[in-house]
Motif scaffolding. Structure first.
Motif, PDB file in Angstrom:
ATOM      1  N   ASP A  88      11.046  96.542 -56.423  1.00  9.59           N
ATOM      2  CA  ASP A  88      11.502  95.309 -56.992  1.00  9.59           C
ATOM      3  C   ASP A  88      11.643  94.134 -55.676  1.00  9.59           C
ATOM      4  OD1 ASP A  88      13.942  95.571 -56.158  1.00  9.59           O
ATOM      5  OD2 ASP A  88      14.828  95.609 -57.838  1.00  9.59           O
ATOM      6  N   GLY A  89      11.811  94.755 -54.279  1.00  7.05           N
ATOM      7  CA  GLY A  89      11.656  93.769 -53.336  1.00  7.05           C
ATOM      8  C   GLY A  89      13.214  93.503 -53.029  1.00  7.05           C
ATOM      9  N   THR A  90      14.120  93.815 -53.574  1.00  4.80           N
ATOM     10  CA  THR A  90      15.439  93.358 -53.121  1.00  4.80           C
ATOM     11  C   THR A  90      15.764  93.978 -51.971  1.00  4.80           C
ATOM     12  OG1 THR A  90      16.065  95.410 -54.678  1.00  4.80           O
ATOM     13  CG2 THR A  90      16.139  93.272 -55.771  1.00  4.80           C
ATOM     14  N   ASP A 108       2.325  94.359 -58.671  1.00 10.03           N
ATOM     15  CA  ASP A 108       3.509  94.036 -57.797  1.00 10.03           C
ATOM     16  C   ASP A 108       3.015  93.714 -56.403  1.00 10.03           C
ATOM     17  OD1 ASP A 108       5.038  94.101 -59.704  1.00 10.03           O
ATOM     18  OD2 ASP A 108       6.081  96.109 -59.398  1.00 10.03           O
ATOM     19  N   ARG A 158       1.443  90.415 -55.812  1.00  9.75           N
ATOM     20  CA  ARG A 158       2.330  89.334 -55.763  1.00  9.75           C
ATOM     21  C   ARG A 158       3.698  89.600 -55.402  1.00  9.75           C
ATOM     22  NH1 ARG A 158      -2.134  87.722 -56.241  1.00  9.75           N
ATOM     23  NH2 ARG A 158      -2.781  86.030 -57.886  1.00  9.75           N
ATOM     24  N   PRO A 159       3.815  89.998 -54.219  1.00 10.77           N
ATOM     25  CA  PRO A 159       5.347  90.493 -53.739  1.00 10.77           C
ATOM     26  C   PRO A 159       6.254  89.402 -53.831  1.00 10.77           C
ATOM     27  CG  PRO A 159       3.813  90.379 -51.759  1.00 10.77           C
ATOM     28  CD  PRO A 159       3.023  90.071 -53.177  1.00 10.77           C
ATOM     29  N   ARG A 160       7.530  90.152 -54.292  1.00 12.43           N
ATOM     30  CA  ARG A 160       8.680  89.114 -54.907  1.00 12.43           C
ATOM     31  C   ARG A 160       9.430  88.657 -53.536  1.00 12.43           C
ATOM     32  NH1 ARG A 160      10.559  92.777 -60.131  1.00 12.43           N
ATOM     33  NH2 ARG A 160       8.443  93.463 -60.424  1.00 12.43           N
ATOM     34  N   SER A 161       9.597  89.173 -52.410  1.00 11.26           N
ATOM     35  CA  SER A 161      10.200  88.693 -51.574  1.00 11.26           C
ATOM     36  C   SER A 161       9.550  89.045 -50.210  1.00 11.26           C
ATOM     37  CB  SER A 161      11.506  89.358 -51.236  1.00 11.26           C
ATOM     38  OG  SER A 161      11.349  90.678 -51.165  1.00 11.26           O
ATOM     39  N   HIS A 207       9.485  92.889 -49.562  1.00 11.74           N
ATOM     40  CA  HIS A 207       8.391  93.335 -50.509  1.00 11.74           C
ATOM     41  C   HIS A 207       7.047  93.354 -49.786  1.00 11.74           C
ATOM     42  CE1 HIS A 207       7.689  94.129 -55.107  1.00 11.74           C
ATOM     43  NE2 HIS A 207       7.973  95.183 -54.540  1.00 11.74           N
ATOM     44  N   SER A 233       3.322  96.015 -48.902  1.00 11.19           N
ATOM     45  CA  SER A 233       2.202  95.739 -49.837  1.00 11.19           C
ATOM     46  C   SER A 233       0.853  95.770 -48.810  1.00 11.19           C
ATOM     47  CB  SER A 233       2.245  94.334 -50.352  1.00 11.19           C
ATOM     48  OG  SER A 233       1.064  93.974 -51.025  1.00 11.19           O
ATOM     49  N   HIS A 284       3.324  82.667 -51.497  1.00 14.46           N
ATOM     50  CA  HIS A 284       2.795  81.640 -52.562  1.00 14.46           C
ATOM     51  C   HIS A 284       1.332  80.638 -52.172  1.00 14.46           C
ATOM     52  CE1 HIS A 284       7.204  82.093 -53.130  1.00 14.46           C
ATOM     53  NE2 HIS A 284       6.673  82.412 -54.337  1.00 14.46           N
ATOM     54  N   ASN A 331      -3.298  84.757 -52.141  1.00 14.81           N
ATOM     55  CA  ASN A 331      -3.000  85.370 -53.494  1.00 14.81           C
ATOM     56  C   ASN A 331      -4.456  85.760 -54.018  1.00 14.81           C
ATOM     57  OD1 ASN A 331      -0.379  85.208 -53.291  1.00 14.81           O
ATOM     58  ND2 ASN A 331      -0.049  83.477 -54.575  1.00 14.81           N
TER      59      ASN A 331
END
Length: 453
Positions: A191-193, A313, A316-319, A322, A326, A351, A356
Motif C-alpha cells: 500500500d506504499g505506507t 496498484d 497508480r502508486p499511492r506515495s 510506492h 513500480s 498524478h 499515468n
C-alpha cells in the motif's frame, strides 16, 4: 567472524577495496544530505524526541540538536534509505552500506575516533552483510522480509562492537542479541505506507542497543546463525540447504564488497536498467508519446511480485516510495520526463496525466535470460508505436556493477547532484576531499560537524 572483525586492519585490504569503501561512504553521505528535508526524515526526528526525550551525546548527520547515539543512528538510517538511492549487493538485494554507515557515524563522531577507524568498521560491516545474505538461496523478499533490515542489524553490530572495542566474547553476545532485534516486514510494499523507509534506521539503532547490552553483561546465543533454533532456520521456513561456509570462506581475501553497485537512480535496483533502457530509447528516437501503443518490459519472473503486481496498484502508486517499487510508473516517468534524479517520484509526477497514460501501456513479460543469472542487471524495453514500428533497447549490465564498473566521476557527479541546493559548493568540495582522504583524518567529527545546522 568476530575474530576477523576484531583483528582486521585497513592495511590488510587491497587498495581497490579501500578506495571502493570511501566511494561508498561518499555515496551514502550524499544521499543522507539530499534527503535532509524529506517529510519522513523530519518525522523520524520528531518521533525520537517524542519517544526518548532528553537523549544526549550524539548528533544525526545534519542536525545540531543533540540526541542519543541510538536515536542519531535511527535518523541517519532513515535519511540513507528514504530515497532508495544508496547501493545494492546484487546477489542478495541488500543495501550494503547504509545501515552500517548510519550506526557507526554517531559512535565515531561522539568518541572523536579517526577516519581510519571509521573506514575499518564500515568495511568490516559491509563485507559481513553481503556474506550474511549469501547463506540462503531463498530470496528474503519472498518470505515477506526486507533483507537490508533483517541482515543490517547484525552487520552494524559487528561494526559498532569493533568501534566500541568489545572483546571477542562480548562481540559474540552482541550478535546473539541482535537476532532478537532483527526485523523488517515488507507489508508496506502493498500500500506504499512509510514503514519500509524506517527499516535501515531500525537496524542501525538496534545494533547500538545490542552492543550496549553486551557491554553491560547481557549474553547472547553462540549458535545464533547455524543452530537448531538459529536465525536462518527461524526466518527461512523452507526446506533448503544453508551455505554457512559463505560467512567465512576466504574472509579477508575474497571481497564481496566489490560486487556492491551504486544506484544511478532513486528506486529499487531491479528497476534501474529499465530506466536506462527507457532513457536510451528516448534519446535515440524521436518518440511521440501519444503515438505509443504498448511498452513491453522483459524482467525476471521472480520480480513480478515486488515491482510489477498488482498491476492496478503499480500503475497508480499511492506515495513517492510506492512509485520507487513500480515498474510501470518508473518506465513511464523516464519516458515522459527524460531524466531521473533525486526529484523523481514527486507528487506532480505521480498524478501527471501523461505519465499515468503511459503507465497504463506498460506490460511485463518474463525474461528467462535474466532469470538464469541473477547476479546481473538486465532489462529489455520494447516500444510498439501505433504505426507498427518496434523500438527496443537491451541493458545487459548496469553501469556501476562489477561487469560494467563505474569510474570515480560517476560517484562524484552523483554526490554533487544530490547535495546541490542543500549545502554550499565550497562545503561540498571540501567534503569530497575530506572523505576521499578519510584515512588521514584524526577526528571524524571534524569532517562532518559543519553539516550540522
Amino acid at each position: 567472524m568476530a575474530d576477523w572483525a576484531i583483528g582486521f586492519s585497513l592495511d590488510a585490504a587491497p587498495a581497490e577495496v579501500v578506495h571502493n569503501t570511501k566511494l561508498r561512504l561518499l555515496d551514502v553521505i550524499g544521499v543522507m544530505i539530499a534527503s535532509n528535508g524529506h517529510d519522513n526524515v523530519e518525522a523520524a526526528r520528531r518521533a525520537v524526541a517524542d519517544a526518548d526525550a532528553g537523549g544526549r551525546g550524539a548528533h544525526s548527520l545534519m542536525d545540531a540538536r543533540e540526541t542519543s547515539p541510538a536515536n542519531a543512528a535511527f535518523v541517519n538510517g532513515v535519511a540513507a534509505a528514504v530515497l532508495e538511492f544508496d547501493d545494492t549487493h546484487l546477489a542478495t538485494n541488500i543495501h550494503a552500506t547504509c545501515a552500517i554507515a548510519a550506526a557507526i557515524l554517531p559512535v565515531a563522531q561522539s568518541a572523536r575516533l579517526s577516519g581510519r577507524q571509521l573506514l575499518e568498521a564500515l568495511l568490516v560491516g559491509s563485507e559481513i552483510v553481503c556474506r550474511l545474505g549469501m547463506v540462503t538461496p531463498v530470496r528474503m523478499h519472498e518470505m515477506g522480509f526486507h533483507p537490508t533490515g533483517v541482515y543490517g542489524v547484525f552487520a552494524a553490530a559487528y561494526a559498532v562492537a569493533r568501534l566500541r572495542g568489545l572483546p571477542h566474547s562480548q562481540m559474540v553476545d552482541a550478535i546473539g542479541t541482535a537476532a532478537s532485534l532483527s526485523s523488517g516486514s515488507i507489508a508496506s510494499f502493498e500500500d506504499g505506507t512509510s514503514t519500509k523507509t524506517m527499516h535501515v534506521g531500525f537496524a542501525a539503532a538496534a545494533a547500538l542497543r545490542a552492543v550496549a547490552l553486551a557491554r553491560h553483561g547481557i549474553t547472547g546465543p553462540d549458535l545464533v546463525f547455524e543452530g537448531r533454533f538459529g536465525w536462518y532456520r527461524s526466518h527461512v521456513q523452507a526446506e533448503t540447504d544453508f551455505n554457512f561456509a559463505a560467512l567465512t570462506d576466504q574472509l579477508g581475501s575474497r571481497w564481496e564488497v566489490l560486487n556492491i553497485a551504486s544506484k544511478l537512480y532513486p528506486c529499487a535496483y531491479t528497476l534501474m536498467p529499465f530506466i536506462s533502457a527507457a532513457l536510451a530509447l528516448r534519446q535515440k528516437n524521436a518518440i511521440m508519446l501519444a503515438e505509443i501503443r504498448e511498452i513491453s518490459c522483459a524482467i525476471m519472473a521472480r520480480s513480478f511480485r515486488t515491482v510489477c503486481e498488482p498491476v492496478e496498484d503499480k500503475r497508480r502508486p499511492r506515495s513517492s516510495w510506492h512509485g520507487r517499487i513500480s515498474l510501470q510508473h518508473t518506465v513511464a516517468e523516464a519516458l515522459a520526463l527524460g531524466r531521473f534524479d533525486k526529484s523523481a517520484y514527486a507528487p506532480s509526477s505521480l498524478h501527471d496525466p501523461v505519465i499515468n497514460a503511459l503507465a497504463d501501456k506498460v506490460i511485463h513479460v518474463p525474461d528467462p535470460v535474466a532469470a538464469a543469472d541473477t547476479s546481473r542487471s538486465r532489462a529489455v524495453v520494447s516500444i510498439t508505436m501505433n504505426d507498427g514500428r518496434v523500438l527496443s533497447h537491451t541493458v545487459e549490465d548496469m553501469l556501476g556493477t562489477s561487469r560494467n564498473p563505474a569510474p570515480d566521476a560517476v560517484y562524484l557527479d552523483k554526490f554533487r547532484a544530490n547535495v546541490d541546493g542543500v549545502i554550499a559548493p565550497q562545503l561540498r568540495d571540501e567534503l569530497i576531499d575530506r572523505l576521499m582522504t578519510l584515512e588521514a583524518a584524526d577526528d571524524v567529527d571534524a569532517v562532518f560537524s559543519r553539516l550540522r545546522h
